[in-house]
Design an enzyme around this catalytic site. Structure first.
Site, PDB file in Angstrom:
ATOM      1  N   TYR A   1      -2.302  -0.429  10.359  1.00  0.00           N
ATOM      2  CA  TYR A   1      -2.447  -0.832   8.955  1.00  0.00           C
ATOM      3  C   TYR A   1      -1.198  -0.473   8.161  1.00  0.00           C
ATOM      4  O   TYR A   1      -0.645  -1.310   7.431  1.00  0.00           O
ATOM      5  CB  TYR A   1      -3.678  -0.163   8.342  1.00  0.00           C
TER       6      TYR A   1
ATOM      7  N   SER B   1       0.844  -1.191   0.000  1.00  0.00           N
ATOM      8  CA  SER B   1       0.000   0.000   0.000  1.00  0.00           C
ATOM      9  C   SER B   1       0.878   1.239   0.000  1.00  0.00           C
ATOM     10  O   SER B   1       2.016   1.209   0.486  1.00  0.00           O
ATOM     11  CB  SER B   1      -0.902   0.012   1.243  1.00  0.00           C
TER      12      SER B   1
END
Length: 254
Positions: A160, A146
Site C-alpha cells: 500500500y 497518503s
C-alpha cells in the site's frame, strides 16, 4: 504564463461512493460546486446524488459506474462526464484500496490488487484527466496519496505505501513539468482519517473523524498547493520526523 488561481466550479471525484470521496462530494456540493462522481458501486452513487440534490438543489450531480482498473472505461467515462458538465476544471483522483498482506506470506492477490488499483488505476485516471486539461490548457489535477508514501511501511502495509509513493512521485513529476502553466497539480497526503478502509485500525488519538479530516483536505485542495499534508496538525511535524529520523525509530512508530 503563471497558473491562475480561481474557483473550480465543475469537479470530478473518483472513488466517490464512500469514505473520503463521498465526504468531499458533500463538502464541495455545500459550496455550490457541480460534481461528476464515479465509483464501482453505482447504487451508492445514486443514493449520494439524491442526498446532495435534496440538500443543494441548485447543483448538478452526474454519476457513472467505473472500475478504475478498466483503463479504456476510465477514458470513456471521464470524457462522458466532462461533456455532461460542460468541461470539468478539477479532477480529484481518489479511488483506492487498502488491502494488503505480508509480502512473501503466500497471499499475493491482495497486494497485487492494491498496487494495480492505487497506482495503475491512478495513472489511467491521470492520463485521461490530463488529456482533457492539456486540450483546454487549464485546470486542476488533484492526486490523493497518503502519509504512508513518506516512508516505506512494514508488514501488510508495504505494498500500500509503495503504491501511494508512486502516486506522489507522479504528482511531483507533473507539477514540475507544468510549473508556470495554467494547469495546476496538487498531491494530497492525508494522515489517519476515519473511513471504511481503516475501520479495523486500532483507536489512536491521531485518527481524525471523517468530516473534520476531509474539511482539511478540501481546504488544502482549494489553496491548490503543489503538495499538502493533511490534517496539518499533527501530520506536518510527523512528516518531518519520518523524513529525518533513523529507521530504528521510525520502524517503532509505524
Amino acid at each position: 504564463m503563471s497558473a491562475t488561481r480561481q474557483t473550480r466550479t465543475r469537479i470530478l471525484i473518483s472513488g466517490a461512493s464512500s469514505g473520503l470521496g463521498a465526504e468531499m462530494a458533500r463538502q464541495f456540493a455545500a459550496q455550490g460546486r457541480d460534481l461528476a462522481l464515479c465509483a464501482r458501486r453505482v447504487d451508492a452513487l445514486e443514493a449520494l446524488r439524491a442526498q446532495l440534490l435534496a440538500a443543494h438543489p441548485s447543483v448538478t450531480v452526474a454519476v457513472r459506474a467505473l472500475d478504475v482498473n478498466d483503463h479504456a472505461a476510465v477514458r470513456r467515462v471521464f470524457g462522458e462526464l466532462d461533456d455532461e458538465l460542460g468541461g470539468i476544471d478539477r479532477f480529484v483522483v481518489n479511488a483506492g484500496l487498502g488491502k494488503g498482506a505480508v509480502i512473501g506470506s503466500g497471499r499475493p492477490e491482495a497486494n497485487l490488487e492494491t498496487a494495480q488499483t492505487n497506482f495503475l488505476g491512478a495513472l489511467a485516471q491521470t492520463e485521461s484527466a490530463m488529456e482533457l486539461l492539456r486540450a483546454r490548457g487549464a485546470g486542476h489535477l488533484v492526486l490523493v496519496s497518503s502519509m504512508s508514501a513518506v516512508r516505506g511501511m512494514p508488514k501488510a502495509q508495504t505494498a500500500y505505501s509503495a503504491s501511494k509513493a508512486a502516486v506522489a512521485a507522479m504528482g511531483e513529476g507533473l507539477a514540475t513539468e507544468l510549473a508556470g502553466s495554467d494547469i495546476v497539480v496538487t498531491t494530497i497526503l492525508p494522515g489517519y482519517i476515519r473511513t471504511p478502509i481503516n475501520e479495523k485500525v486500532a483507536k489512536t488519538p491521531l485518527m481524525a473523524d471523517t468530516v473534520a479530516g476531509v474539511r482539511s483536505m478540501v481546504a488544502a485542495i482549494e489553496r491548490e498547493p503543489r503538495r499538502a499534508v493533511v490534517p496539518g496538525w499533527p501530520w506536518r511535524p510527523i512528516e518531518l520526523l519520518l523524513r529525518v529520523l533513523p529507521a530504528r525509530l521510525t520502524g517503532r512508530f509505524m
